[in-house]
Design a protein around this motif. Structure first.
Motif, PDB file in Angstrom:
ATOM      1  N   LEU A  90      11.485 -19.602 -28.157  1.00  0.00           N
ATOM      2  CA  LEU A  90      12.732 -18.845 -28.086  1.00  0.00           C
ATOM      3  C   LEU A  90      13.369 -19.007 -26.710  1.00  0.00           C
ATOM      4  CD1 LEU A  90      11.552 -15.481 -29.724  1.00  0.00           C
ATOM      5  CD2 LEU A  90      12.741 -17.370 -30.844  1.00  0.00           C
ATOM      6  N   ARG A  91      14.683 -19.026 -26.716  1.00  0.00           N
ATOM      7  CA  ARG A  91      15.429 -19.068 -25.460  1.00  0.00           C
ATOM      8  C   ARG A  91      16.404 -17.888 -25.448  1.00  0.00           C
ATOM      9  NH1 ARG A  91      17.772 -24.032 -25.607  1.00  0.00           N
ATOM     10  NH2 ARG A  91      16.001 -24.962 -24.525  1.00  0.00           N
ATOM     11  N   GLY A  92      16.457 -17.167 -24.309  1.00  0.00           N
ATOM     12  CA  GLY A  92      17.363 -16.030 -24.255  1.00  0.00           C
ATOM     13  C   GLY A  92      17.033 -15.092 -23.118  1.00  0.00           C
ATOM     14  N   HIS A  93      17.515 -13.843 -23.250  1.00  0.00           N
ATOM     15  CA  HIS A  93      17.309 -12.871 -22.181  1.00  0.00           C
ATOM     16  C   HIS A  93      17.343 -11.461 -22.750  1.00  0.00           C
ATOM     17  CE1 HIS A  93      21.752 -13.308 -22.432  1.00  0.00           C
ATOM     18  NE2 HIS A  93      21.707 -11.980 -22.330  1.00  0.00           N
ATOM     19  N   VAL A  94      16.807 -10.512 -21.973  1.00  0.00           N
ATOM     20  CA  VAL A  94      16.841  -9.093 -22.310  1.00  0.00           C
ATOM     21  C   VAL A  94      17.270  -8.330 -21.061  1.00  0.00           C
ATOM     22  CG1 VAL A  94      15.552  -7.079 -23.088  1.00  0.00           C
ATOM     23  CG2 VAL A  94      15.000  -9.330 -24.009  1.00  0.00           C
ATOM     24  N   LEU A  95      18.269  -7.459 -21.215  1.00  0.00           N
ATOM     25  CA  LEU A  95      18.748  -6.619 -20.107  1.00  0.00           C
ATOM     26  C   LEU A  95      18.541  -5.157 -20.476  1.00  0.00           C
ATOM     27  CD1 LEU A  95      22.189  -8.364 -19.407  1.00  0.00           C
ATOM     28  CD2 LEU A  95      19.956  -8.926 -18.418  1.00  0.00           C
ATOM     29  N   HIS A  96      17.987  -4.368 -19.538  1.00  0.00           N
ATOM     30  CA  HIS A  96      17.872  -2.917 -19.687  1.00  0.00           C
ATOM     31  C   HIS A  96      18.860  -2.283 -18.709  1.00  0.00           C
ATOM     32  CE1 HIS A  96      14.043  -4.312 -21.365  1.00  0.00           C
ATOM     33  NE2 HIS A  96      14.048  -3.192 -22.074  1.00  0.00           N
ATOM     34  N   VAL A  97      19.828  -1.549 -19.251  1.00  0.00           N
ATOM     35  CA  VAL A  97      20.923  -1.016 -18.446  1.00  0.00           C
ATOM     36  C   VAL A  97      21.001   0.497 -18.610  1.00  0.00           C
ATOM     37  CG1 VAL A  97      23.420  -1.092 -18.040  1.00  0.00           C
ATOM     38  CG2 VAL A  97      22.198  -3.180 -18.728  1.00  0.00           C
ATOM     39  N   ASP A  98      21.212   1.192 -17.496  1.00  0.00           N
ATOM     40  CA  ASP A  98      21.448   2.636 -17.531  1.00  0.00           C
ATOM     41  C   ASP A  98      22.873   2.848 -18.042  1.00  0.00           C
ATOM     42  OD1 ASP A  98      21.971   5.301 -17.079  1.00  0.00           O
ATOM     43  OD2 ASP A  98      20.866   5.372 -15.191  1.00  0.00           O
ATOM     44  N   PRO A  99      23.070   3.446 -19.235  1.00  0.00           N
ATOM     45  CA  PRO A  99      24.428   3.583 -19.782  1.00  0.00           C
ATOM     46  C   PRO A  99      25.312   4.527 -18.973  1.00  0.00           C
ATOM     47  CG  PRO A  99      22.847   4.789 -21.119  1.00  0.00           C
ATOM     48  CD  PRO A  99      22.044   4.001 -20.139  1.00  0.00           C
ATOM     49  N   ALA A 100      24.718   5.429 -18.209  1.00  0.00           N
ATOM     50  CA  ALA A 100      25.510   6.393 -17.438  1.00  0.00           C
ATOM     51  C   ALA A 100      26.121   5.751 -16.192  1.00  0.00           C
ATOM     52  CB  ALA A 100      24.654   7.583 -17.043  1.00  0.00           C
ATOM     53  N   THR A 101      25.347   4.901 -15.544  1.00  0.00           N
ATOM     54  CA  THR A 101      25.807   4.317 -14.282  1.00  0.00           C
ATOM     55  C   THR A 101      26.133   2.832 -14.388  1.00  0.00           C
ATOM     56  OG1 THR A 101      23.561   3.749 -13.567  1.00  0.00           O
ATOM     57  CG2 THR A 101      24.374   5.974 -13.041  1.00  0.00           C
ATOM     58  N   GLY A 102      25.674   2.180 -15.444  1.00  0.00           N
ATOM     59  CA  GLY A 102      25.880   0.744 -15.569  1.00  0.00           C
ATOM     60  C   GLY A 102      24.910  -0.063 -14.732  1.00  0.00           C
ATOM     61  N   ARG A 103      23.945   0.624 -14.087  1.00  0.00           N
ATOM     62  CA  ARG A 103      22.978  -0.083 -13.232  1.00  0.00           C
ATOM     63  C   ARG A 103      21.965  -0.830 -14.083  1.00  0.00           C
ATOM     64  NH1 ARG A 103      18.051   1.212 -10.553  1.00  0.00           N
ATOM     65  NH2 ARG A 103      18.036   3.263 -11.561  1.00  0.00           N
ATOM     66  N   ARG A 104      21.701  -2.062 -13.676  1.00  0.00           N
ATOM     67  CA  ARG A 104      20.712  -2.875 -14.390  1.00  0.00           C
ATOM     68  C   ARG A 104      19.317  -2.463 -13.946  1.00  0.00           C
ATOM     69  NH1 ARG A 104      21.602  -9.272 -14.559  1.00  0.00           N
ATOM     70  NH2 ARG A 104      23.581  -8.473 -15.383  1.00  0.00           N
ATOM     71  N   LEU A 105      18.516  -1.977 -14.895  1.00  0.00           N
ATOM     72  CA  LEU A 105      17.172  -1.494 -14.572  1.00  0.00           C
ATOM     73  C   LEU A 105      16.139  -2.613 -14.593  1.00  0.00           C
ATOM     74  CD1 LEU A 105      17.241   1.757 -16.752  1.00  0.00           C
ATOM     75  CD2 LEU A 105      17.739   1.541 -14.302  1.00  0.00           C
ATOM     76  N   HIS A 106      16.315  -3.548 -15.497  1.00  0.00           N
ATOM     77  CA  HIS A 106      15.320  -4.625 -15.604  1.00  0.00           C
ATOM     78  C   HIS A 106      15.953  -5.814 -16.307  1.00  0.00           C
ATOM     79  CE1 HIS A 106      11.821  -6.773 -17.480  1.00  0.00           C
ATOM     80  NE2 HIS A 106      11.350  -6.610 -16.267  1.00  0.00           N
ATOM     81  N   THR A 107      15.582  -7.004 -15.884  1.00  0.00           N
ATOM     82  CA  THR A 107      16.107  -8.236 -16.484  1.00  0.00           C
ATOM     83  C   THR A 107      14.955  -9.183 -16.780  1.00  0.00           C
ATOM     84  OG1 THR A 107      18.177  -8.054 -15.256  1.00  0.00           O
ATOM     85  CG2 THR A 107      17.641 -10.210 -16.191  1.00  0.00           C
ATOM     86  N   TYR A 108      14.982  -9.757 -17.986  1.00  0.00           N
ATOM     87  CA  TYR A 108      14.045 -10.830 -18.314  1.00  0.00           C
ATOM     88  C   TYR A 108      14.843 -11.995 -18.877  1.00  0.00           C
ATOM     89  CZ  TYR A 108      10.768 -13.798 -20.744  1.00  0.00           C
ATOM     90  OH  TYR A 108      10.061 -14.897 -21.166  1.00  0.00           O
ATOM     91  N   THR A 109      14.562 -13.193 -18.391  1.00  0.00           N
ATOM     92  CA  THR A 109      15.216 -14.389 -18.897  1.00  0.00           C
ATOM     93  C   THR A 109      14.198 -15.513 -19.018  1.00  0.00           C
ATOM     94  OG1 THR A 109      16.884 -16.094 -18.468  1.00  0.00           O
ATOM     95  CG2 THR A 109      15.899 -15.022 -16.543  1.00  0.00           C
ATOM     96  N   THR A 110      14.368 -16.336 -20.012  1.00  0.00           N
ATOM     97  CA  THR A 110      13.458 -17.466 -20.199  1.00  0.00           C
ATOM     98  C   THR A 110      13.785 -18.623 -19.268  1.00  0.00           C
ATOM     99  OG1 THR A 110      14.873 -18.356 -21.963  1.00  0.00           O
ATOM    100  CG2 THR A 110      13.094 -16.872 -22.624  1.00  0.00           C
ATOM    101  N   ALA A 111      14.847 -18.505 -18.478  1.00  0.00           N
ATOM    102  CA  ALA A 111      15.231 -19.597 -17.584  1.00  0.00           C
ATOM    103  C   ALA A 111      14.140 -19.927 -16.586  1.00  0.00           C
ATOM    104  CB  ALA A 111      16.527 -19.239 -16.851  1.00  0.00           C
ATOM    105  N   THR A 112      13.317 -18.932 -16.251  1.00  0.00           N
ATOM    106  CA  THR A 112      12.253 -19.153 -15.265  1.00  0.00           C
ATOM    107  C   THR A 112      10.915 -19.489 -15.916  1.00  0.00           C
ATOM    108  OG1 THR A 112      11.760 -16.776 -15.240  1.00  0.00           O
ATOM    109  CG2 THR A 112      13.370 -17.594 -13.637  1.00  0.00           C
ATOM    110  N   GLU A 113      10.891 -19.564 -17.247  1.00  0.00           N
ATOM    111  CA  GLU A 113       9.641 -19.849 -17.955  1.00  0.00           C
ATOM    112  C   GLU A 113       9.394 -21.348 -18.017  1.00  0.00           C
ATOM    113  OE1 GLU A 113       7.514 -17.751 -18.724  1.00  0.00           O
ATOM    114  OE2 GLU A 113       8.423 -15.834 -19.283  1.00  0.00           O
TER     115      GLU A 113
END
Length: 452
Positions: A38-61
Motif C-alpha cells: 500500500l502507498r499513502g498516508h494517515v493524518l491525525h488532526v485536532d478539529p478544534a485547532t487544526g493542529r496536526r497531532l501525528h503524521t504517517y506516510t509510506t514515503a519513508t518506508e
C-alpha cells in the motif's frame, strides 16, 4: 545455484540502509507469503485547532510502500495468515461453548450437539476403512459384479492415509459427476432448509407453535464445510439450545439435548432441493446423505469443547485443494487437459463447465465456482446469537496493536473519538520477490529462534 544477479540483489538488500525497517515490516506481517503493498498516508488532526497531532506516510518506508498481511484463510495460499484465521475461528467457536469474548461462562451448561451432515453416494470410491484398531480392505466383494464399462466393482486393498487412489471412483465412467457438483452447489440451500425444518420440528416436539418457541428458546448454530476426498462437501455443525435472550439466558428444563437430537434427525431426512431438467440432464431431488452423526458436547464426555473447536477451526482454512483441485478460478476457455490436477478433479471441473453453460442452471453459477467443484457457500458461518464475531476479534487485535504502539512511543496518546483522521491509501501490488522471500524466511526463522 543462485545466479550472479540474484546474489548481487541479495547483497544490495542486506546492505541497504533501510534493511532493518524492511525486516520489521516483514515481521509485522507475521511471515505472510504474499503481503499487500500500500502507498499513502494517515493524518491525525485536532478539529478544534487544526493542529496536526501525528503524521504517517509510506514515503519513508522501504520501497515507498507499507506491507500488510494478505489475511487469506486458505492455508494453500499463505500458511501464516491462514493460521491467524484458524486461531480466530477456534476462539470464536470455543467462546460459544465455554464462554468468553462477551459470552457468559454459564453457556457451558446449555445442551449442545456436534452434528455432521454428509453427502449421498454418487458412486463407489476408494476409501480407508477401519473397525477399532483393525484396518479393513476397501470394497471387498466375493462375487463382485462388473459394471457396464467392464470394470470389476471391488477393491481388496488396505489403503494407506496418503494413498493417491483415496476418493477416486472404482469406475470413473459410472460415477455421477453431475450429481456431485450439483449437490455442492445446493449444499448452502440444503443447510438453510435444514435449520428451518429443525426449528419447526423442535417446536412440534415441544408442543409449541414456532412463534411460541421463539419466545422461550433460541437455537444457535455454528458450522464449517469440509471437502471429502471424493470431492463433495459435508458440514460439521455445533447446535446449541439457549433461552430467549441467547447465551445470556438458560433454556427451559424441557429443552433437552435428546429432543434436539430427535429434531436434527428428522430435519436431516426431510429437507430436499429440486434441480430442474436441463439439456441432457434429468431433474433431480437432492438431499443429505444417509450417514448422520449426532454427538453430545460435554466437558466430562468423550467429545470436549476444546476438541470440537480445534476440529472446526482446522477445516476453516481448507478448501478443495485436498481433493487435488485448484485454489483459484478456472477460465472457461482453458483447455482442462492442461490443468495440473488429478483426473477425478478434472472431471468434476468439466462437469461444472458443462452444467454451468445450461440456461436452466445459470443461477447456480457453476462455471464461476468450478475451481470449488460447484460449492459457492461460506466455509464457516454462525447464527447471530452463537458467540462473538470475526470482526470483533479483529477489532480487539487492532486495538492491541494500537495500545502497543502508544506504549512504545510510535504513536502519541490521544482520544480517537475527538480526533479527525484523514487517510489516503492506494493498492500498488502484492507478494515478495524471490530474494525478498528468502530474506523473509530467514527473518522468520531468526524471530522464532529468538522467541524461544
Amino acid at each position: 545455484m543462485a545466479s550472479p544477479d540474484t546474489v548481487a540483489e541479495l547483497i544490495a538488500r542486506l546492505d541497504a540502509p533501510d534493511h532493518d525497517r524492511w525486516v520489521a515490516q516483514i515481521r509485522r506481517t507475521g511471515g505472510c507469503r504474499q503481503p499487500i503493498h500500500l502507498r499513502g498516508h494517515v493524518l491525525h488532526v485536532d478539529p478544534a485547532t487544526g493542529r496536526r497531532l501525528h503524521t504517517y506516510t509510506t514515503a519513508t518506508e522501504p520501497g515507498g510502500v507499507l506491507r500488510v498481511p494478505c489475511k487469506t484463510r486458505r492455508a494453500s495460499r499463505c500458511p501464516s495468515c491462514a493460521e491467524t484465521y484458524r486461531a480466530d475461528t477456534y476462539h470464536l467457536i470455543l467462546a460459544g461453548l465455554v464462554g468468553g469474548k462477551g459470552v457468559p461462562p454459564t453457556v457451558v451448561t446449555h445442551p449442545c450437539l456436534f452434528v455432521t451432515l454428509t453427502a449421498p453416494s454418487f458412486g463407489l470410491v476408494h476409501t480407508r476403512r477401519e473397525r477399532g484398531a483393525k484396518h479393513l480392505p476397501c470394497h471387498p466383494r466375493r462375487n463382485a459384479r462388473t459394471c457396464p464399462h467392464g470394470r470389476v466393482l471391488s477393491c481388496t486393498a488396505k489403503h494407506s492415509p496418503d494413498d493417491a487412489r483415496l476418493g477416486e471412483p472404482l469406475c470413473p465412467d459410472c460415477y455421477d459427476y453431475s450429481g456431485s457438483v450439483l449437490f455442492n452447489a445446493v449444499a448452502p440451500e440444503l443447510w438453510r432448509r435444514f435449520t428451518e425444518a429443525l426449528r419447526r420440528r423442535f417446536a412440534k416436539l415441544s408442543g409449541l407453535t414456532l412463534k411460541a418457541l421463539k419466545e422461550r428458546v433460541t437455537i444457535s448454530f455454528a458450522k464449517v464445510a469440509e471437502y471429502q476426498r471424493r470431492g463433495v462437501v459435508h458440514l460439521h455443525a455445533i447446535i446449541r439450545l439457549d433461552g430467549p435472550d441467547g447465551p445470556e439466558s438458560p433454556p427451559p428444563p424441557w429443552a433437552s439435548a435428546e429432543s434436539l437430537a430427535q429434531a436434527v434427525r428428522h430435519a436431516a431426512s426431510a429437507v430436499t432441493v429440486t434441480i430442474p431438467a436441463a439439456g441432457d440432464e434429468p431433474a433431480r431431488v437432492l438431499r443429505w446423505g444417509k450417514q448422520l452423526d449426532t454427538r453430545r458436547i460435554a466437558m466430562d464426555g468423550d467429545l470436549t469443547e476444546q476438541a470440537v473447536a480445534s476440529y472446526v477451526a482446522k477445516y476453516a482454512t481448507k478448501a478443495a485443494e485436498c481433493v487435488g483441485a485448484l485454489d483459484q478460478r478456472v477460465n472457461p476457455l482453458t483447455d482442462l487437459d492442461t490443468l495440473p490436477v488429478r483426473d477425478h478433479a478434472r472431471r468434476l471441473i468439466a462437469a461444472c463447465m458443462h452444467l454451468g453453460a445450461l440456461d436452466e442452471l445459470a443461477d447456480l453459477r457453476l462455471t464461476q465456482w468450478a475451481h470449488m467443484l460447484g460449492f459457492r457457500g461460506h466455509f464457516s458461518t454462525k447464527s447471530r446469537h452463537y458467540s462473538t464475531t470475526m470482526g470483533d476479534i479483529r477489532a480487539d487485535r487492532t486495538e492491541h496493536v494500537r495500545a502497543e504502539a502508544i506504549t512504545t512511543g510510535r504513536l502519541p496518546l490521544f482520544d480517537e473519538d475527538t480526533v479527525l483522521v484523514i487517510a489516503h491509501w492506494e493498492y500498488v501490488g502484492k507478494g515478495l520477490s524471490p530474494v525478498d522471500a528468502l530474506l523473509a524466511a530467514h527473518a522468520e526463522r531468526r524471530s522464532t529462534h529468538e522467541s524461544r
